[in-house]
Design a protein around this motif. Structure first.
Motif, PDB file in Angstrom:
ATOM      1  N   GLU A 121      26.316 -48.994  24.883  1.00 16.11           N
ATOM      2  CA  GLU A 121      26.025 -48.290  23.614  1.00 16.11           C
ATOM      3  C   GLU A 121      25.173 -47.042  23.801  1.00 16.11           C
ATOM      4  OE1 GLU A 121      24.372 -51.188  20.894  1.00 16.11           O
ATOM      5  OE2 GLU A 121      25.957 -52.647  21.347  1.00 16.11           O
ATOM      6  N   THR A 140      20.286 -43.148  22.481  1.00 14.67           N
ATOM      7  CA  THR A 140      20.782 -44.264  21.685  1.00 14.67           C
ATOM      8  C   THR A 140      21.257 -43.699  20.342  1.00 14.67           C
ATOM      9  OG1 THR A 140      18.565 -44.659  20.861  1.00 14.67           O
ATOM     10  CG2 THR A 140      19.251 -45.927  22.774  1.00 14.67           C
ATOM     11  N   HIS A 182      24.338 -45.222  18.836  1.00 17.34           N
ATOM     12  CA  HIS A 182      25.580 -45.940  18.533  1.00 17.34           C
ATOM     13  C   HIS A 182      25.292 -47.437  18.546  1.00 17.34           C
ATOM     14  CE1 HIS A 182      28.288 -42.524  18.584  1.00 17.34           C
ATOM     15  NE2 HIS A 182      27.771 -42.110  19.716  1.00 17.34           N
ATOM     16  N   CYS A 183      26.072 -48.179  17.747  1.00 17.78           N
ATOM     17  CA  CYS A 183      25.855 -49.632  17.727  1.00 17.78           C
ATOM     18  C   CYS A 183      26.987 -50.397  18.397  1.00 17.78           C
ATOM     19  CB  CYS A 183      25.625 -50.129  16.304  1.00 17.78           C
ATOM     20  SG  CYS A 183      26.955 -49.773  15.183  1.00 17.78           S
ATOM     21  N   LEU A 184      27.924 -49.674  19.035  1.00 16.12           N
ATOM     22  CA  LEU A 184      28.938 -50.301  19.883  1.00 16.12           C
ATOM     23  C   LEU A 184      29.186 -49.373  21.075  1.00 16.12           C
ATOM     24  CD1 LEU A 184      31.461 -51.643  17.191  1.00 16.12           C
ATOM     25  CD2 LEU A 184      30.086 -53.037  18.739  1.00 16.12           C
ATOM     26  N   GLY A 185      30.077 -49.778  21.969  1.00 14.56           N
ATOM     27  CA  GLY A 185      30.306 -49.024  23.194  1.00 14.56           C
ATOM     28  C   GLY A 185      30.741 -47.584  22.955  1.00 14.56           C
ATOM     29  N   SER A 238      32.057 -43.514  19.552  1.00 14.15           N
ATOM     30  CA  SER A 238      31.902 -44.931  19.851  1.00 14.15           C
ATOM     31  C   SER A 238      32.925 -45.752  19.077  1.00 14.15           C
ATOM     32  CB  SER A 238      30.483 -45.361  19.454  1.00 14.15           C
ATOM     33  OG  SER A 238      30.385 -46.753  19.325  1.00 14.15           O
ATOM     34  N   ASP A 246      32.077 -47.865  17.242  1.00 11.19           N
ATOM     35  CA  ASP A 246      31.444 -48.119  15.940  1.00 11.19           C
ATOM     36  C   ASP A 246      32.007 -47.183  14.864  1.00 11.19           C
ATOM     37  OD1 ASP A 246      30.233 -45.614  16.304  1.00 11.19           O
ATOM     38  OD2 ASP A 246      28.211 -46.414  16.591  1.00 11.19           O
TER      39      ASP A 246
END
Length: 323
Positions: free
Chosen positions: A40, A57, A59-62, A79, A81
């Motif tokens: 992430e 940082t 993003h909350c997913l890859g 991402s 997300d």
């Protein structure tokens, strides 16, 4: 021409590294490498060393794609997300957050002029274009569905947009799809021009030639194990090259236009001589599939040479000197 391994960063991320892009040099800094990972984060590297400069940082997913603006001052990350984050490279301050439903982005690319950001939009089967002055969505280029299908079949026709590339003059965009077709668009008219055919599996990576006389030449990498060389304007397949024993996940062209590098799920990086139309080198510095290869700009100390970076599911970054 050859690749000389320089050094590697083991555990460069906490999980698989899926994407890499070079940030052009500015008056304040030499060229740097951006990487994005399933962990992430986006990380910025000085290849001298190599040294990690910062971890972004947000993003909350890859992170599936990173792209740098030609100015070297701003960059973008996408991402799973569903968001694109545009940020200042030096400070990591967020400049814009972009979302375009149906929200998926699999690959980002700024045009050579730096006025537009293109995003290949996954299941939306389109390429979305944002203006970089105000970060407005200015166009959606729809990938046509195969003709002759009943409406009920169209939803399963796999026109899933995976990859995107700008022509050197910024007038055309090519988009690679899950079904193996490549769609070519006229950007100024927002018009679909034609398909390039020949692959039978997903096309995950596209790049236009950097050679001035070959600006119509497009390279494609596919899960079918082949690298294709197209004349993107004349709709013709110039040649097909193979050698990887599994999916070809990434392709990039050297700044001198004489070679391409590819990364594959067979864990190798290969260098291909375009005159010989053959792989001249196989590099085995990774222990898992190689998701991205990226040539850097010519070195300031030797303009005939440049760096190549490769990133992998093994969490590492490898650097090589191309000369």
């Amino acid at each position: 021409m050859k690749l000389a391994p320089l050094n590697a960063v083991q555990n460069a991320h906490d999980d698989s590294v899926w994407t890499a892009a070079w940030v052009p040099a500015t008056e304040y800094s030499a060229a740097q490498l951006l990487t994005g990972s399933l962990d992430e984060t986006v990380r910025l590297w000085n290849p001298e060393g190599p040294e990690k400069l910062q971890t972004n940082t947000g993003h909350c997913l890859g992170v599936v794609s990173v792209a740098a603006h030609p100015s070297g001052r701003i960059a973008a990350s996408a991402s799973i997300d569903s968001f694109i984050r545009v940020f200042d490279v030096a400070t990591n301050n967020t400049i814009a957050t972009l979302e375009a439903p149906p929200s998926e982005v699999w690959q980002l690319q700024f045009n050579p002029q730096g006025t537009t950001l293109a995003a290949a939009g996954g299941g939306s089967a389109s390429v979305k274009l944002w203006d970089t002055a105000e970060w407005r969505l200015i166009a959606t280029l729809e990938v046509p569905r195969p003709e002759g299908l009943k409406p009920s079949e169209k939803s399963n026709s796999k026109k899933f947009a995976l990859s995107v590339a700008w022509s050197p003059d910024g007038r055309q965009i090519s988009c690679g799809s899950m079904d193996g077709t490549i769609s070519v668009f006229d950007v100024t008219r927002s018009k679909f021009l034609h398909h390039l055919e020949g692959h039978c599996m997903p096309v995950r990576s596209l790049v236009y030639s950097s050679a001035p006389l070959d600006s119509r030449v497009l390279f494609s990498a596919s899960d079918d194990g082949h690298i294709h060389v197209y004349d993107a304007e004349r709709k013709s397949l110039i040649t097909s090259m193979s050698g990887h024993s599994s999916w070809v996940l990434s392709v990039d062209v050297s700044p001198d236009g004489a070679a391409i590098a590819t990364g594959s799920s067979d864990k190798t990086v290969r260098l291909w001589d375009l005159k010989m139309r053959a792989a001249t080198q196989i590099l085995t510095s990774h222990t898992d599939q190689v998701w991205a290869v990226a040539f850097g700009p010519p070195l300031r100390t030797d303009v005939r040479s440049c760096l190549l970076a490769s990133v992998s599911d093994d969490k590492s970054i490898s650097f090589y000197k191309y000369s």
